[in-house]
Motif scaffolding. Structure first.
Motif, PDB file in Angstrom:
ATOM      1  N   ALA A 247       0.830  -1.212   0.000  1.00 32.85           N
ATOM      2  CA  ALA A 247       0.000   0.000   0.000  1.00 32.85           C
ATOM      3  C   ALA A 247       0.861   1.257   0.000  1.00 32.85           C
ATOM      4  O   ALA A 247       0.499   2.282  -0.584  1.00 32.85           O
ATOM      5  N   VAL A 248       2.025   1.181   0.652  1.00 34.97           N
ATOM      6  CA  VAL A 248       2.883   2.367   0.792  1.00 34.97           C
ATOM      7  C   VAL A 248       3.566   2.725  -0.536  1.00 34.97           C
ATOM      8  O   VAL A 248       3.619   3.899  -0.923  1.00 34.97           O
ATOM      9  N   ILE A 249       4.066   1.710  -1.235  1.00 40.41           N
ATOM     10  CA  ILE A 249       4.839   1.959  -2.463  1.00 40.41           C
ATOM     11  C   ILE A 249       4.031   2.763  -3.495  1.00 40.41           C
ATOM     12  O   ILE A 249       4.518   3.785  -4.003  1.00 40.41           O
ATOM     13  N   PRO A 250       2.784   2.352  -3.826  1.00 42.21           N
ATOM     14  CA  PRO A 250       2.044   3.160  -4.819  1.00 42.21           C
ATOM     15  C   PRO A 250       1.732   4.574  -4.331  1.00 42.21           C
ATOM     16  O   PRO A 250       1.715   5.518  -5.132  1.00 42.21           O
ATOM     17  N   LEU A 251       1.480   4.740  -3.027  1.00 42.45           N
ATOM     18  CA  LEU A 251       1.239   6.088  -2.504  1.00 42.45           C
ATOM     19  C   LEU A 251       2.490   6.951  -2.644  1.00 42.45           C
ATOM     20  O   LEU A 251       2.412   8.121  -3.038  1.00 42.45           O
ATOM     21  N   GLN A 252       3.635   6.360  -2.320  1.00 44.38           N
ATOM     22  CA  GLN A 252       4.898   7.095  -2.430  1.00 44.38           C
ATOM     23  C   GLN A 252       5.177   7.483  -3.885  1.00 44.38           C
ATOM     24  O   GLN A 252       5.637   8.595  -4.169  1.00 44.38           O
ATOM     25  N   GLU A 253       4.853   6.569  -4.801  1.00 42.70           N
ATOM     26  CA  GLU A 253       5.074   6.858  -6.228  1.00 42.70           C
ATOM     27  C   GLU A 253       4.217   8.037  -6.689  1.00 42.70           C
ATOM     28  O   GLU A 253       4.670   8.907  -7.430  1.00 42.70           O
ATOM     29  N   ILE A 254       2.960   8.071  -6.216  1.00 45.06           N
ATOM     30  CA  ILE A 254       2.063   9.184  -6.583  1.00 45.06           C
ATOM     31  C   ILE A 254       2.629  10.498  -6.058  1.00 45.06           C
ATOM     32  O   ILE A 254       2.674  11.513  -6.767  1.00 45.06           O
ATOM     33  N   ILE A 255       3.089  10.474  -4.801  1.00 42.51           N
ATOM     34  CA  ILE A 255       3.637  11.692  -4.180  1.00 42.51           C
ATOM     35  C   ILE A 255       4.906  12.135  -4.888  1.00 42.51           C
ATOM     36  O   ILE A 255       5.143  13.336  -5.099  1.00 42.51           O
ATOM     37  N   ASN A 256       5.730  11.169  -5.297  1.00 40.33           N
ATOM     38  CA  ASN A 256       6.999  11.491  -5.970  1.00 40.33           C
ATOM     39  C   ASN A 256       6.799  12.222  -7.296  1.00 40.33           C
ATOM     40  O   ASN A 256       7.691  12.925  -7.770  1.00 40.33           O
ATOM     41  N   HIS A 257       5.608  12.047  -7.886  1.00 41.22           N
ATOM     42  CA  HIS A 257       5.330  12.725  -9.156  1.00 41.22           C
ATOM     43  C   HIS A 257       4.979  14.198  -8.950  1.00 41.22           C
ATOM     44  O   HIS A 257       4.748  14.924  -9.932  1.00 41.22           O
ATOM     45  N   GLY A 258       4.916  14.628  -7.705  1.00 48.54           N
ATOM     46  CA  GLY A 258       4.696  16.048  -7.426  1.00 48.54           C
ATOM     47  C   GLY A 258       3.274  16.370  -7.015  1.00 48.54           C
ATOM     48  O   GLY A 258       2.344  15.594  -7.257  1.00 48.54           O
ATOM     49  N   PRO A 259       3.085  17.546  -6.417  1.00 44.74           N
ATOM     50  CA  PRO A 259       1.775  17.952  -5.887  1.00 44.74           C
ATOM     51  C   PRO A 259       0.675  17.991  -6.945  1.00 44.74           C
ATOM     52  O   PRO A 259      -0.476  17.665  -6.653  1.00 44.74           O
ATOM     53  N   GLU A 260       1.023  18.367  -8.163  1.00 42.33           N
ATOM     54  CA  GLU A 260      -0.004  18.482  -9.205  1.00 42.33           C
ATOM     55  C   GLU A 260      -0.623  17.128  -9.512  1.00 42.33           C
ATOM     56  O   GLU A 260      -1.846  16.992  -9.611  1.00 42.33           O
ATOM     57  N   VAL A 261       0.231  16.101  -9.644  1.00 43.93           N
ATOM     58  CA  VAL A 261      -0.270  14.742  -9.923  1.00 43.93           C
ATOM     59  C   VAL A 261      -1.096  14.237  -8.743  1.00 43.93           C
ATOM     60  O   VAL A 261      -2.187  13.685  -8.916  1.00 43.93           O
ATOM     61  N   LEU A 262      -0.591  14.415  -7.518  1.00 41.81           N
ATOM     62  CA  LEU A 262      -1.324  13.979  -6.324  1.00 41.81           C
ATOM     63  C   LEU A 262      -2.682  14.663  -6.235  1.00 41.81           C
ATOM     64  O   LEU A 262      -3.690  14.031  -5.907  1.00 41.81           O
ATOM     65  N   GLY A 263      -2.721  15.939  -6.562  1.00 42.99           N
ATOM     66  CA  GLY A 263      -3.974  16.687  -6.473  1.00 42.99           C
ATOM     67  C   GLY A 263      -4.989  16.283  -7.518  1.00 42.99           C
ATOM     68  O   GLY A 263      -6.200  16.415  -7.299  1.00 42.99           O
ATOM     69  N   GLN A 264      -4.520  15.762  -8.661  1.00 47.91           N
ATOM     70  CA  GLN A 264      -5.437  15.459  -9.758  1.00 47.91           C
ATOM     71  C   GLN A 264      -5.864  13.994  -9.824  1.00 47.91           C
ATOM     72  O   GLN A 264      -6.754  13.642 -10.598  1.00 47.91           O
ATOM     73  N   LYS A 265      -5.219  13.145  -9.043  1.00 50.79           N
ATOM     74  CA  LYS A 265      -5.572  11.715  -9.068  1.00 50.79           C
ATOM     75  C   LYS A 265      -7.038  11.520  -8.633  1.00 50.79           C
ATOM     76  O   LYS A 265      -7.501  12.177  -7.695  1.00 50.79           O
TER      77      LYS A 265
END
Length: 956
Positions: free
Chosen positions: A611-629
């Motif tokens: 569960a942690v790895i995919p969350l970390q990957e989303i965060i690593n792509h930056g705030p814009e990607v995290l905000g739009q998921k």
């Protein structure tokens, strides 16, 4: 005349206009018209108008009935006799139909009788008036018989806006007139064409349960006529209804006891028992069979306590009921299910044997009775178990029919549980095991194998799992050995998996249970791959096994992690949903709970990684990607972490995990605080972490609260309040946290009270209101030393007074519970020291608070909330005694006596006074409930009461 024509035009438009909007407009106009004073005269005129069509007659008869029921108080007292005479005239006019119109007029006359005391009818009340009318107008007997039938039924019709005292008086009036009513019916019985109507009316009067001597009924012509009708070729409904009511009549508890009922019972029972042979008569109509079955079911339900004594006579009824249970039609067979349940209770519960005195006598008699009925319950198991078998055309059935079949299975499962309680789980299992073996052998020996009998037997075996001993060694090992050999048909595999889950405790406890665990886990893994349904069942069963056999599975953790990896990462052929995969998450969490602390920490880390790895990957792509998921792509992982924190019961390990994960959580909080779904998921994970870790989470919880305190002022997510209430529960009494928690709750509550300044705010954000006042109640319970001295206590009380009328159930209940907790403060030793602070806030608002609570009681909230409102009002009375009575007196004095009489007000105030004195609840509640009923009895009264109490017009 103009209004009458408008009504006709509106009805014509309602029923015949092609335009939907015109029909809707007409419907609304007609509904509004029915509430007007003019509706009385217009409806009456049109009913007397011979040119009115059927649609007009039906609408006007319904209108007149509703006006009499709800709005009779609109009329002056002198209007009663003209209204009664007009209705009487209409009864005569419509004596021969249309039936719908005649019924509505009869109901209108009955409602009039409920409103008007007997002496106002002249000659001793409506029944005597009715007798005199029948004597002079033989030609309209059908109408008068219908009126006689509905009269006793209307006693309990609460659509009639009668006061409680008047309703009770009307019941007494009918009870006093029952002999007159029966004499009318007996006289009409002589006219052959009215027999059905007469018997229907007789059944209606019997429902009153007023004591006519059973010896009188035993030889009464109406009873004898009903009994003789049972022997006719065609069994009509009316005599069956009479016999059914008579059976219930003899079973009604009364001072004379069962012996007084014996003359009537001795007449009824043999006549019903004579019908037993007809249950198997192929020429008998199914409706007749249903009627006979109903009478046997009534005998069983009514005399279950007598039957349970285990006499030879009672066994005759039991055999007849087994005959009904064996009927191929489920609707008929299921009529007996209630009897088997109640008989089981009577046989098992010790209360049935208390009259025997000594323990030895109780045990001896209990064993005798259980043995006496043993063969009956063994037959019952065989008779019902086949009914759970899937129909051949199940997949072609409609959704509704499939749901009906599932309900049938649930009902049969309940009957099997009743049997297991009488026979014992092992004896019941033996019967079902034989059926399973027969089904499996048949399955293996036939080329086109039928999986359905085996599935049915397994479903039944699963149903009684709670009643089979954990160390059962004769049949369970053989069943467990059979399960892997069954075919992979999806519905069969679904039940196989659920059966494994149901016997998880047996697998853990039985001497050889452990030897089956590897094979059943393989069955479950197979189930996860076959279909969505079997995968859902397999994941749930997997959870049960890991929960109950966790210690024994610690050595197989590598294999379990392989299953977990396939389930969570989505690799392979597993077919369950993300929600079902949570069961696998929970399962591994439960096994890790059984590990020593040092091993648990490492295993927990491995459990979190998918569960942690995919969350970390989303965060690593930056705030814009995290905000739009999309929310779902984030919450699916957070929900898994939430379940891990919930079920891994290692406080330090979870605290360490949440500490390491906090940067991820903080990033999601910061970027997606606007997203309600993600915030709810994240707060749920934090809540479970706090609940599991408790004091070990000290460092992280501070950062967490600081985060949500800052975000709440911007985004107002209600889940922030809910998470705070969990923290208050654990850390509220910790002195070292007092300063921080004071700052937290003052910040959260001050923002909330600014958000909720009008009732419209509560209506638009009930979630905020609900969680705010749940948090406030938690503060009262866990940190009163912080809450009551704080500056926010007083504004929060004001806020609760504004919002307590919100119609949202949970929000309203939370506010009422908050107020009740404040009023009950002095009941606890911890709360007594804050009573003076409470009083300084509540007493100045006491009159307004009391007025609001009385407004809630009398109609500002639905009657379904009455219990919660009443508790708050009684808690206020107990807290402030005479002050509350004075406040209440000020409020009820505002209500005009046309709406609530002085006597009703006095009874209400006396009930509050009794509450303040500590009287028992049953003495207090009736007058309060009756005030509520009186004030809600119709729209006009409701508007008057709310208009004077004005709960929404607060100026604090």
């Amino acid at each position: 005349m103009e209004l009458q024509n408008t009504v006709k035009e509106a009805l014509n438009a309602l029923y015949h206009h092609p335009d939907d909007s015109i029909r809707l407009q007409a419907d609304r106009w007609l509904q509004d018209f029915q509430r007007t004073l003019d509706a009385w005269q217009v409806a009456d005129n049109l009913l007397h108008d011979s040119s009115s069509n059927l649609e007009t007659l039906i609408f006007c008869s319904q209108t007149l009935k509703s006006k009499v029921q709800r709005d009779f108080e609109e009329l002056p007292s002198e209007a009663f006799r003209p209204l009664r005479d007009s209705l009487n005239s209409l009864l005569k006019t419509f004596s021969k139909g249309p039936p719908k119109v005649r019924t509505q007029i009869s109901l209108a006359v009955a409602a009039l009788a409920v409103h008007v005391p007997a002496e106002d009818w002249g000659g001793g009340g409506i029944v005597i008036w009715l007798r005199d009318e029948i004597n002079t107008h033989h030609e309209v007997i059908p109408s008068f018989l219908e009126l006689l039938k509905v009269l006793p039924e209307e006693i309990f019709n609460y659509k009639i806006a009668a006061r409680p005292d008047r309703r009770r008086q009307f019941e007494k009036e009918l009870a006093a007139a029952i002999e007159v009513a029966l004499s009318i019916l007996t006289a009409c019985l002589k006219i052959n064409e009215f027999k059905e109507q007469v018997l229907e009316a007789f059944a209606s009067w019997l429902r009153l349960r007023h004591r006519i001597p059973p010896s009188t009924l035993a030889s009464h012509p109406l009873v004898l006529e009903s009994l003789s009708s049972l022997n006719s070729d065609y069994l009509s409904e009316a005599p069956v209804n009479v016999i059914s009511e008579l059976i219930h009549y003899t079973a009604a508890r009364n001072l004379d006891g069962i012996s007084a009922q014996m003359p009537l019972i001795q007449v009824l029972v043999p006549q019903v028992m004579n019908l037993k042979s007809q249950l198997r008569d192929p020429e008998k109509d199914e409706e007749d069979i249903k009627a006979i079955a109903r009478l046997f079911a009534d005998l069983g339900d009514s005399y279950v306590e007598l039957i349970a004594t285990g006499s030879n006579d009672s066994m005759l009824i039991v055999h007849a009921l087994l005959e009904v249970t064996s009927h191929p039609e489920y609707d008929i067979a299921s009529m007996t299910f209630n009897f088997w349940h109640n008989l089981q209770i009577s046989l098992i519960e010790r209360d049935s044997y208390l009259f025997l005195g000594t323990e030895a006598l109780v045990e001896a008699e209990r064993n005798r009775r259980l043995q006496f009925f043993r063969s009956s319950y063994e037959s019952l198991v065989s008779l019902v178990s086949f009914r759970v078998q899937f129909p051949l055309d199940y997949s072609d059935l409609s959704k509704e029919d499939q749901m009906d079949f599932k309900q049938t299975r649930y009902a049969v499962a309940d009957v099997l549980i009743d049997a297991a309680l009488v026979l014992g789980g092992e004896a019941t299992l033996k019967i079902l095991y034989v059926k399973l073996v027969e089904a499996v052998n048949s399955c293996l020996n036939v080329e086109s194998s039928d999986w359905r009998p085996a599935e049915a037997a397994l479903y039944c075996i699963r149903a009684i799992s709670d009643y089979v001993s954990f160390d059962e060694a004769e049949f369970m090992p053989q069943i467990m050995a059979l399960l892997p050999k069954l075919q992979n048909q999806p519905q069969l595999l679904h039940t196989v998996c659920l059966t494994v889950g149901a016997y998880s405790k047996w697998l853990d406890t039985a001497p050889n249970g452990m030897s089956f665990i590897p094979s059943v886990i393989e069955v479950l893994v197979n189930g996860m791959s076959v279909s969505e349904d079997s995968a859902a069942a397999a994941s749930l069963a997997f959870r049960h096994i890991c929960d109950d056999c966790g210690k024994k599975l610690c050595g197989s953790l590598d294999h379990l992690f392989q299953i977990y990896q396939r389930a969570v990462v989505g690799e392979g052929t597993f077919k369950f949903s993300a929600e079902d995969s949570l069961h696998v998450v929970e399962a591994l969490s439960m096994v890790i709970t059984e590990l020593p602390a040092d091993q648990a920490k490492k295993a927990l880390e491995a459990l979190c990684m998918p569960a942690v790895i995919p969350l970390q990957e989303i965060i690593n792509h930056g705030p814009e990607v995290l905000g739009q998921k999309p929310s779902r792509e984030v919450t699916v992982h957070i929900d898994r972490l939430a379940n891990i924190f919930r079920y891994v019961n290692h406080a330090e390990a979870v605290a360490d995990a949440i500490h390491r994960l906090w940067p991820i959580f903080k990033a999601i909080f910061d970027i997606r605080a606007w997203d309600t779904r993600t915030m709810e998921s994240l707060c749920r994970a934090c809540k479970h972490a706090v609940r599991t870790s408790k004091i070990y989470m000290g460092v992280t919880v501070g950062a967490m609260l600081e985060e949500i305190q800052g975000l709440y002022s911007q985004h107002h997510q209600s889940c922030f309040l809910y998470l705070s209430s969990e923290v208050i529960k654990i850390f509220g009494s910790d002195p070292s946290c007092a300063s921080y928690l004071k700052s937290l709750i003052e910040s959260l509550f001050s923002h909330t009270t600014c958000l909720l300044t009008r009732i419209q705010d509560f209506t638009s954000r009930p979630d905020i209101a609900d969680d705010c006042f749940l948090l406030a109640s938690r503060c009262i319970r866990y940190c009163p030393q912080i809450f009551f001295p704080s500056a926010i206590f007083s504004p929060l009380v004001d806020c609760s007074m504004i919002g307590v009328t919100v119609q949202h159930r949970e929000a309203s209940n939370s506010i009422l519970s908050f107020l009740s907790d404040i009023f009950d403060l002095g009941n606890s030793s911890a709360g007594k020291q804050y009573v003076s602070i409470r009083d300084s806030v509540i007493v100045p608002r006491g009159g307004t608070l009391t007025r609001i609570l009385i407004a809630l009681l009398t109609g500002a909230l639905p009657s379904s909330r009455l219990e919660t409102v009443m508790y708050a009002l009684l808690a206020l009375s107990r807290a402030y005694g005479e002050k509350t009575i004075e406040w209440a007196k000020e409020s009820v004095t505002l209500i005009p006596s046309t709406a609530v009489t002085d006597m009703e007000k006095t009874k209400f105030l006396q009930a509050l006074s009794n509450a303040a004195s500590g009287a028992k609840l049953d003495i207090i509640t009736i007058p309060i409930e009756e005030l509520s009923e009186v004030c809600r009895r119709n729209r006009t009264v409701h508007e008057i009461v709310q208009g004077v109490l004005r709960p929404l017009e607060l100026h604090i």
